[in-house]
Scaffold this active site. Structure first.
Site, PDB file in Angstrom:
ATOM      1  N   GLY A  10       0.972  -1.208  -0.153  1.00 18.14           N
ATOM      2  CA  GLY A  10      -0.159   0.158   0.094  1.00 18.14           C
ATOM      3  C   GLY A  10       0.990   1.255  -0.038  1.00 18.14           C
ATOM      4  O   GLY A  10       1.519   1.471   1.074  1.00 18.14           O
ATOM      5  N   ARG A 259      -6.931  20.532  31.782  1.00 19.27           N
ATOM      6  CA  ARG A 259      -7.421  19.257  31.645  1.00 19.27           C
ATOM      7  C   ARG A 259      -8.186  19.160  30.172  1.00 19.27           C
ATOM      8  O   ARG A 259      -8.408  18.074  29.643  1.00 19.27           O
ATOM      9  CB  ARG A 259      -8.503  19.260  32.620  1.00 19.27           C
ATOM     10  CG  ARG A 259      -8.100  19.179  34.055  1.00 19.27           C
ATOM     11  CD  ARG A 259      -9.042  18.978  35.095  1.00 19.27           C
ATOM     12  NE  ARG A 259      -9.963  20.154  34.953  1.00 19.27           N
ATOM     13  CZ  ARG A 259     -11.210  20.544  35.627  1.00 19.27           C
ATOM     14  NH1 ARG A 259     -11.368  19.635  36.475  1.00 19.27           N
ATOM     15  NH2 ARG A 259     -11.654  21.631  35.652  1.00 19.27           N
ATOM     16  N   CYS A 275     -10.472   9.847   7.242  1.00 23.28           N
ATOM     17  CA  CYS A 275     -10.518   8.864   8.465  1.00 23.28           C
ATOM     18  C   CYS A 275     -11.504   9.208   9.605  1.00 23.28           C
ATOM     19  O   CYS A 275     -12.136   8.109   9.843  1.00 23.28           O
ATOM     20  CB  CYS A 275      -9.154   9.077   9.106  1.00 23.28           C
ATOM     21  SG  CYS A 275      -7.583   8.341   8.184  1.00 23.28           S
ATOM     22  N   PHE A 337      -9.621  18.812   2.155  1.00 23.18           N
ATOM     23  CA  PHE A 337     -10.397  18.600   3.315  1.00 23.18           C
ATOM     24  C   PHE A 337      -9.598  19.367   4.672  1.00 23.18           C
ATOM     25  O   PHE A 337     -10.322  19.707   5.624  1.00 23.18           O
ATOM     26  CB  PHE A 337     -10.570  17.205   3.763  1.00 23.18           C
ATOM     27  CG  PHE A 337      -9.238  16.464   4.350  1.00 23.18           C
ATOM     28  CD1 PHE A 337      -8.371  16.016   3.483  1.00 23.18           C
ATOM     29  CD2 PHE A 337      -8.995  16.462   5.859  1.00 23.18           C
ATOM     30  CE1 PHE A 337      -7.261  15.317   4.171  1.00 23.18           C
ATOM     31  CE2 PHE A 337      -8.167  15.690   6.312  1.00 23.18           C
ATOM     32  CZ  PHE A 337      -7.306  15.263   5.587  1.00 23.18           C
TER      33      PHE A 337
HETATM   34  P1  NAD Z   1      -4.594   5.125   0.297  1.00 23.19           P
HETATM   35  O1  NAD Z   1      -5.952   4.631  -0.356  1.00 23.19           O
HETATM   36  O2  NAD Z   1      -4.121   6.484   0.109  1.00 23.19           O
HETATM   37  O3  NAD Z   1      -3.616   3.672  -0.282  1.00 23.19           O
HETATM   38  C1  NAD Z   1      -3.850   2.760  -0.040  1.00 23.19           C
HETATM   39  C2  NAD Z   1      -3.155   1.963  -1.039  1.00 23.19           C
HETATM   40  O4  NAD Z   1      -3.161   0.527  -1.013  1.00 23.19           O
HETATM   41  C3  NAD Z   1      -3.693   2.076  -2.774  1.00 23.19           C
HETATM   42  O5  NAD Z   1      -2.551   2.915  -3.298  1.00 23.19           O
HETATM   43  C4  NAD Z   1      -4.098   0.823  -3.089  1.00 23.19           C
HETATM   44  O6  NAD Z   1      -3.752   0.695  -4.577  1.00 23.19           O
HETATM   45  C5  NAD Z   1      -3.101  -0.059  -2.342  1.00 23.19           C
HETATM   46  N1  NAD Z   1      -3.948  -1.378  -2.123  1.00 23.19           N
HETATM   47  C6  NAD Z   1      -5.049  -1.843  -2.022  1.00 23.19           C
HETATM   48  N2  NAD Z   1      -4.989  -3.290  -1.821  1.00 23.19           N
HETATM   49  C7  NAD Z   1      -3.857  -3.641  -2.206  1.00 23.19           C
HETATM   50  C8  NAD Z   1      -3.310  -4.899  -2.478  1.00 23.19           C
HETATM   51  N3  NAD Z   1      -3.797  -6.215  -2.158  1.00 23.19           N
HETATM   52  N4  NAD Z   1      -2.159  -4.948  -2.754  1.00 23.19           N
HETATM   53  C9  NAD Z   1      -1.257  -3.879  -3.176  1.00 23.19           C
HETATM   54  N5  NAD Z   1      -1.684  -2.799  -2.903  1.00 23.19           N
HETATM   55  C10 NAD Z   1      -3.152  -2.453  -2.402  1.00 23.19           C
HETATM   56  O7  NAD Z   1      -5.059   4.804   1.854  1.00 23.19           O
HETATM   57  P2  NAD Z   1      -4.401   5.648   3.094  1.00 23.19           P
HETATM   58  O8  NAD Z   1      -4.861   6.960   3.154  1.00 23.19           O
HETATM   59  O9  NAD Z   1      -2.876   5.322   2.946  1.00 23.19           O
HETATM   60  O10 NAD Z   1      -4.836   4.719   4.231  1.00 23.19           O
HETATM   61  C11 NAD Z   1      -4.236   3.216   4.515  1.00 23.19           C
HETATM   62  C12 NAD Z   1      -4.949   2.910   5.986  1.00 23.19           C
HETATM   63  O11 NAD Z   1      -4.274   3.795   6.776  1.00 23.19           O
HETATM   64  C13 NAD Z   1      -6.266   3.181   5.830  1.00 23.19           C
HETATM   65  O12 NAD Z   1      -6.978   1.888   6.755  1.00 23.19           O
HETATM   66  C14 NAD Z   1      -6.594   4.346   6.950  1.00 23.19           C
HETATM   67  O13 NAD Z   1      -7.753   4.294   7.560  1.00 23.19           O
HETATM   68  C15 NAD Z   1      -5.267   4.225   7.593  1.00 23.19           C
HETATM   69  N6  NAD Z   1      -4.932   5.676   8.034  1.00 23.19           N
HETATM   70  C16 NAD Z   1      -4.805   6.690   7.166  1.00 23.19           C
HETATM   71  C17 NAD Z   1      -4.546   7.760   7.534  1.00 23.19           C
HETATM   72  C18 NAD Z   1      -4.378   9.059   6.463  1.00 23.19           C
HETATM   73  O14 NAD Z   1      -4.256  10.230   7.094  1.00 23.19           O
HETATM   74  N7  NAD Z   1      -4.715   8.925   5.357  1.00 23.19           N
HETATM   75  C19 NAD Z   1      -4.005   8.135   8.772  1.00 23.19           C
HETATM   76  C20 NAD Z   1      -3.893   6.865   9.519  1.00 23.19           C
HETATM   77  C21 NAD Z   1      -4.288   5.875   9.326  1.00 23.19           C
HETATM   78  C1  UDX Z   2      -6.829  12.602  11.401  1.00 24.16           C
HETATM   79  C2  UDX Z   2      -6.251  12.281  12.991  1.00 24.16           C
HETATM   80  O1  UDX Z   2      -5.726  13.588  13.398  1.00 24.16           O
HETATM   81  C3  UDX Z   2      -4.680  11.572  12.644  1.00 24.16           C
HETATM   82  O2  UDX Z   2      -4.233  11.140  13.949  1.00 24.16           O
HETATM   83  C4  UDX Z   2      -5.255  10.110  12.139  1.00 24.16           C
HETATM   84  O3  UDX Z   2      -4.117   9.441  12.107  1.00 24.16           O
HETATM   85  C5  UDX Z   2      -6.002  10.328  10.693  1.00 24.16           C
HETATM   86  O4  UDX Z   2      -7.076  11.361  10.932  1.00 24.16           O
HETATM   87  P1  UDX Z   2      -6.368  13.893   9.086  1.00 24.16           P
HETATM   88  O5  UDX Z   2      -7.678  13.417   9.144  1.00 24.16           O
HETATM   89  O6  UDX Z   2      -5.403  13.873   8.072  1.00 24.16           O
HETATM   90  O7  UDX Z   2      -5.975  13.072  10.555  1.00 24.16           O
HETATM   91  O8  UDX Z   2      -6.313  15.291   9.643  1.00 24.16           O
HETATM   92  P2  UDX Z   2      -6.770  16.367  10.848  1.00 24.16           P
HETATM   93  O9  UDX Z   2      -5.873  17.412  10.963  1.00 24.16           O
HETATM   94  O10 UDX Z   2      -7.203  15.416  11.866  1.00 24.16           O
HETATM   95  O11 UDX Z   2      -8.305  17.153  10.485  1.00 24.16           O
HETATM   96  C6  UDX Z   2      -9.459  16.368  10.035  1.00 24.16           C
HETATM   97  C7  UDX Z   2     -10.400  17.243   9.717  1.00 24.16           C
HETATM   98  O12 UDX Z   2     -10.882  17.983  10.994  1.00 24.16           O
HETATM   99  C8  UDX Z   2     -10.090  18.475   8.784  1.00 24.16           C
HETATM  100  O13 UDX Z   2     -11.115  18.523   7.865  1.00 24.16           O
HETATM  101  C9  UDX Z   2      -9.782  19.641   9.681  1.00 24.16           C
HETATM  102  O14 UDX Z   2     -10.238  20.679   8.914  1.00 24.16           O
HETATM  103  C10 UDX Z   2     -10.816  19.403  10.661  1.00 24.16           C
HETATM  104  N1  UDX Z   2     -10.742  20.099  11.931  1.00 24.16           N
HETATM  105  C11 UDX Z   2      -9.521  19.664  12.604  1.00 24.16           C
HETATM  106  C12 UDX Z   2     -11.434  21.330  12.483  1.00 24.16           C
HETATM  107  O15 UDX Z   2     -12.489  21.331  11.758  1.00 24.16           O
HETATM  108  N2  UDX Z   2     -11.135  21.689  13.495  1.00 24.16           N
HETATM  109  C13 UDX Z   2      -9.917  21.418  14.226  1.00 24.16           C
HETATM  110  O16 UDX Z   2      -9.758  22.069  15.289  1.00 24.16           O
HETATM  111  C14 UDX Z   2      -9.235  20.403  13.935  1.00 24.16           C
END
Ligand code: NAD
Ligand code: UDX
Length: 487
Positions: A10, A259, A275, A337
């Site tokens: 991924g 707090r 997320c 976003f």
């Molecule tokens: P993403 O969609 O950007 O990337 C996932 C990748 O996995 C894609 O490029 C897809 O082609 C690949 N993929 C899917 N199935 C596959 C397979 N079988 N073999 C090889 N590649 C494959 O997703 P993301 O935003 O990186 O999120 C990944 C995970 O991490 C999710 O579970 C998400 O909830 C979690 N997460 C995301 C964030 C974030 O900020 N985006 C933060 C924390 C956790």
């Molecule tokens: C979130 C979590 O913060 C991160 O820890 C997790 O791993 C993935 O999901 P992300 O979604 O990338 O991260 O961004 P984040 O900064 O949390 O913002 C999420 C949304 O909330 C955005 O649309 C942002 O604009 C909004 N937001 C954030 C508010 O509206 N108010 C705030 O005070 C903070």
């Protein structure tokens, strides 16, 4: 056991940055990030990375071709790795049981099956994706049911807490790293091996070790708590607008209580991103499955308030523009976003745009990082419109904010990009239809300056009157609309 080779399945927003930072901090470890998506891998190997994150380009360029590789050769990377991260997407299910709420684990499962099929020897398999509690048990089950005589596995949970736009700093200096595993000797040894990778740059006391289920649930809980804070302050913003309180002042006064803390109290048009909604819905579904309806209802409200806030912002625009936006041009500033990312997944701007388009408004949209095609694709998605051709007629993507605003009745700020604060608002005002409205959904613009220029200004969480307009806090002439008079 010492981890010398890592494979990450991924190459998305998590896999790419996380493994780039591991490669950067651990030059002795060979890190290969693989994906089925050839275009994505090509982009990781090019000058135009597939995602925008401040500081990421430099890190990738520093390590790529040395100990950091991006490849579509998944089998080879699995075979040679000691440790495999599963970092694939886990979106909300769009079909079948749990549709609209449960996490779709089909990509995770397919990775587990693939690993079982090709791996030889001992591998640590790390669940990096966000998953429901006990997903690791399913992965273990699939692995053990398909294991060949010459392979064995330990499954760990190591959820990722990075936020987009700040991914590199979050990864380099994390509040904590969480690793969950089995309590057995083998499980503890696997936890130790992964912990040794992180400890190359993260202080040991920031590495939390738990059982697998605590680790999985902590990730959902952390996102639910963060989303809940935003819904809490957004619910306050509605009270502020109705009473004359100012949400910025309330957030400051509340957040100064140590707090409670002052972070994540910025009122907005609602949280977006891939997320929060997904993970809270996932938690709600889990509670329902566990027969905990009261707990499910509690967390569901976080989503309800978020939907309400998006709708409320759009309604304010429509209400202020004399209850009709049909045929009127509205400039949307920002589509991502949040700032510092080009990601539009679940962006609240999409929903604001939808509600305005439903009323026949013409939108001119500008975002500094979101490509034109992506904006159009989002707004033509079947969940947003049942007539993509009509949607296309209503959207124009502008190359700069001035073009977006020229000829518009109103500006709606949807993303808090820093550059919006510094625009030449006099020039913008002169180019707009009058009265010229500004709806600041992020509370970032210089409001008094805008009022002085002649704009009608409406700010999320600040009192409105006379057709919904913001009255400066210093005013001693605040009139509550009769429907909003306090008891
Ligand atoms: P993403 O969609 O950007 O990337 C996932 C990748 O996995 C894609 O490029 C897809 O082609 C690949 N993929 C899917 N199935 C596959 C397979 N079988 N073999 C090889 N590649 C494959 O997703 P993301 O935003 O990186 O999120 C990944 C995970 O991490 C999710 O579970 C998400 O909830 C979690 N997460 C995301 C964030 C974030 O900020 N985006 C933060 C924390 C956790
Ligand atoms: C979130 C979590 O913060 C991160 O820890 C997790 O791993 C993935 O999901 P992300 O979604 O990338 O991260 O961004 P984040 O900064 O949390 O913002 C999420 C949304 O909330 C955005 O649309 C942002 O604009 C909004 N937001 C954030 C508010 O509206 N108010 C705030 O005070 C903070």
């Amino acid at each position: 056991m010492e981890v010398k080779k890592i494979c990450c399945i991924g190459a998305g927003y998590v896999g790419g940055p996380t493994c780039s930072v591991i490669a950067y901090k651990c030059p002795d470890i060979i890190v290969t990030v693989v994906d089925l998506n050839k275009d994505r891998i090509n982009a990781w190997n090019s000058k135009d990375l597939p995602i925008y994150e401040p500081g990421l380009q430099e890190i990738v360029e520093e390590r790529r071709g040395k100990n950091l590789f991006f490849s579509t050769n998944i089998d080879d990377a699995i075979i040679s790795a000691d440790l495999i991260f599963i970092s694939v997407n886990t979106p909300t299910k769009t079909y079948g049981v749990g549709k609209g709420r449960a996490a779709d684990l089909k990509y995770v499962e397919s990775c587990a099956r693939h690993i079982a099929e090709v791996a030889t020897g001992f591998k640590i398999v790390v669940e990096k994706s966000t998953v429901p509690v006990r997903a690791a048990a399913s992965i273990s089950n699939i692995l053990s049911s398909n294991t060949k005589s010459n392979s064995s596995f330990q499954v760990l949970s190591n959820p990722e807490f990075l936020a987009e736009g700040t991914a590199v700093t979050n990864l380099i200096d994390p509040d904590r790293v969480l690793i969950g595993g089995e309590t057995s000797v083998e499980g503890q040894a696997a936890i130790e091996a992964l912990s040794n990778v992180y400890s190359k740059w993260v202080a040991r006391d920031r590495i939390i070790k738990t059982n697998t289920w605590s680790s999985e649930l902590s990730k959902l809980a952390a996102n639910a708590f963060l989303a809940q804070r935003i819904s809490s302050i957004n619910s306050m913003s509605a009270i502020c607008e109705a009473t004359g309180a100012d949400v910025t002042e309330v957030a400051n006064a509340v957040g100064r209580d140590s707090r409670i803390g002052n972070k994540f109290l910025q009122a907005s048009i609602g949280f977006g991103g891939s997320c929060f909604q997904k993970d809270v819905l996932n938690l709600v579904y889990l509670c329902e499955a566990l027969n905990l309806p009261e707990v499910a209802n509690y967390w569901q409200q976080v989503i309800e308030i978020n939907n309400y806030q998006r709708r409320r912002f759009a309604n304010q625009i429509i209400g202020s523009l004399y209850n009709t936006v049909y045929g009127k041009q509205i400039a949307l500033l920002g589509f991502a976003f949040k700032k510092d990312t080009g990601d539009t997944r679940e962006s609240s701007a999409i929903y604001v745009a939808k509600y305005l388009m439903d009323e026949g408004a013409h939108l001119k949209i500008f975002d500094p990082k979101v490509p034109r095609k992506q904006i159009i694709t989002e707004l033509q998605h079947p969940t947003i419109t049942d007539c993509p051709e009509k949607a296309r007629e209503l959207i124009e993507v502008s190359g700069d904010p001035y073009t977006a605003c020229a000829g518009s009745h109103a500006i709606a700020v949807c993303t808090e990009w820093d550059q919006f604060k510094l625009l030449d608002f006099k020039k913008i005002y002169d180019s707009m239809l009058k009265p010229a409205f500004v709806f600041d959904g992020r509370g970032i613009l210089p409001h008094q300056k805008l009022l002085d220029i002649g704009f009608k200004v409406s700010v999320i969480g600040k009192h409105r009157e006379n057709g919904g307009m913001f009255k400066s806090a210093s005013s001693n002439n605040i009139l509550l609309p009769s429907s909003r008079v306090l008891p």
